[in-house]
Design an enzyme around this catalytic site. Sequence first.
Site, short mmCIF file in Angstrom:
data_model
loop_
_atom_site.label_atom_id
_atom_site.label_comp_id
_atom_site.label_asym_id
_atom_site.label_seq_id
_atom_site.Cartn_x
_atom_site.Cartn_y
_atom_site.Cartn_z
N LYS A 1 -14.65 -3.62 5.37
CA LYS A 1 -15.26 -2.56 5.22
C LYS A 1 -16.84 -2.85 5.73
CE LYS A 1 -12.50 -0.51 1.59
NZ LYS A 1 -12.39 0.10 0.10
N SER B 1 0.83 -1.38 -0.01
CA SER B 1 -0.04 0.03 -0.24
C SER B 1 0.82 1.22 0.04
CB SER B 1 -0.84 0.13 1.34
OG SER B 1 -1.69 1.44 1.49
N GLN C 1 -9.34 9.27 -2.37
CA GLN C 1 -10.03 8.70 -0.95
C GLN C 1 -9.14 9.19 0.20
OE1 GLN C 1 -9.13 6.19 1.01
NE2 GLN C 1 -7.20 5.71 -0.04
N ALA D 1 -19.51 -6.93 -5.04
CA ALA D 1 -20.68 -6.37 -4.52
C ALA D 1 -20.47 -6.18 -2.97
CB ALA D 1 -22.08 -7.05 -4.51
N ASN E 1 -14.75 3.04 5.05
CA ASN E 1 -13.27 2.54 4.65
C ASN E 1 -12.55 3.85 5.63
OD1 ASN E 1 -13.89 5.22 3.16
ND2 ASN E 1 -11.91 4.95 2.13
N ASP F 1 -14.27 6.22 -0.58
CA ASP F 1 -14.15 5.39 -1.56
C ASP F 1 -15.07 6.24 -2.70
OD1 ASP F 1 -12.03 3.98 -0.82
OD2 ASP F 1 -13.74 2.15 -0.19
#
Length: 283
Positions: free
Chosen positions: A76, A20, A258, A137, A97, A112
């Site tokens: 999340k 990340s 974000q 989803a 998030n 997000d």
Amino acid sequence: MSSVTSGILAGLIGKGIQASRTPAMHEREGDAQGLRYLYRLIDLDQLGLDLDALPSLLDAAQHMGFTGLNITFPAKQAIIPLLDELSSEARGIGAVNTVVLKDGKRVGHNTDCLGFAEGLRRGLPNVARRRVVQMGAGGAGAAVAHALLAEGVERLCIFEVEPGRAQALADNLNAHFGAERAIAGVDLAGEVAAADGLVNTTPVGMAKLPGTPLPVELLHAGLWVAEIIYFPLETELLRHARALGCRTLDGGTMAVFQAVKAFELFSGRPADAERMQAHFASF
């Protein structure tokens, strides 16, 4: 929001997040603003933990004085029952998030949706938005789906390995945007053939989960294709799509925007979006 002068201690909870760029983006923007800003990875894989550890991790973050936490796959939606309050956007989307820890409370937000919408506007302006297929989803998928309909997609068809989740998301979207704007998909090949765009919101394609979320043989040159994954920036899906001549959007812009909003929620200061984009590109 009032300016914050003390240090910021933030973290990211998720699985497989060692690549990340979020910590470096936050810390470098903090440096640029003269803030003492520390951002730590809380990688469930590295720690040998699963979602059952979320309550203890949140307790520990509060006890240790964390300002806030970002939340990514697969937490999340699992994080929501552990929070005291939700922003209106997080409540409507059904996913969080970003969690702000302040005055003994845990307040969930969703940045997000804003991040993906900004990426779509910047990276795929003027694309056809009559019919779009979305893969996934989950928590990120819920935010992206809300962004797609808000940005003018007329009909969104959602595919998910658990069909009930796709139907639940479609029901949520139709309650917010109007009947029949979203449906749970059945015929993947037929829907992709008739679609203007394809968006992958699943984790398939991440460095730790290589592959594609659908057979690449279904792709065609008339599609635009978007990802929310940014490690790696070029997923196998995007590579195949570009080879066909599709217009594509990687997950980088969503990641930056974000983070811009999360920085503001944590610090109480506006972030310089262009500077954070430059930071992201430099890593």
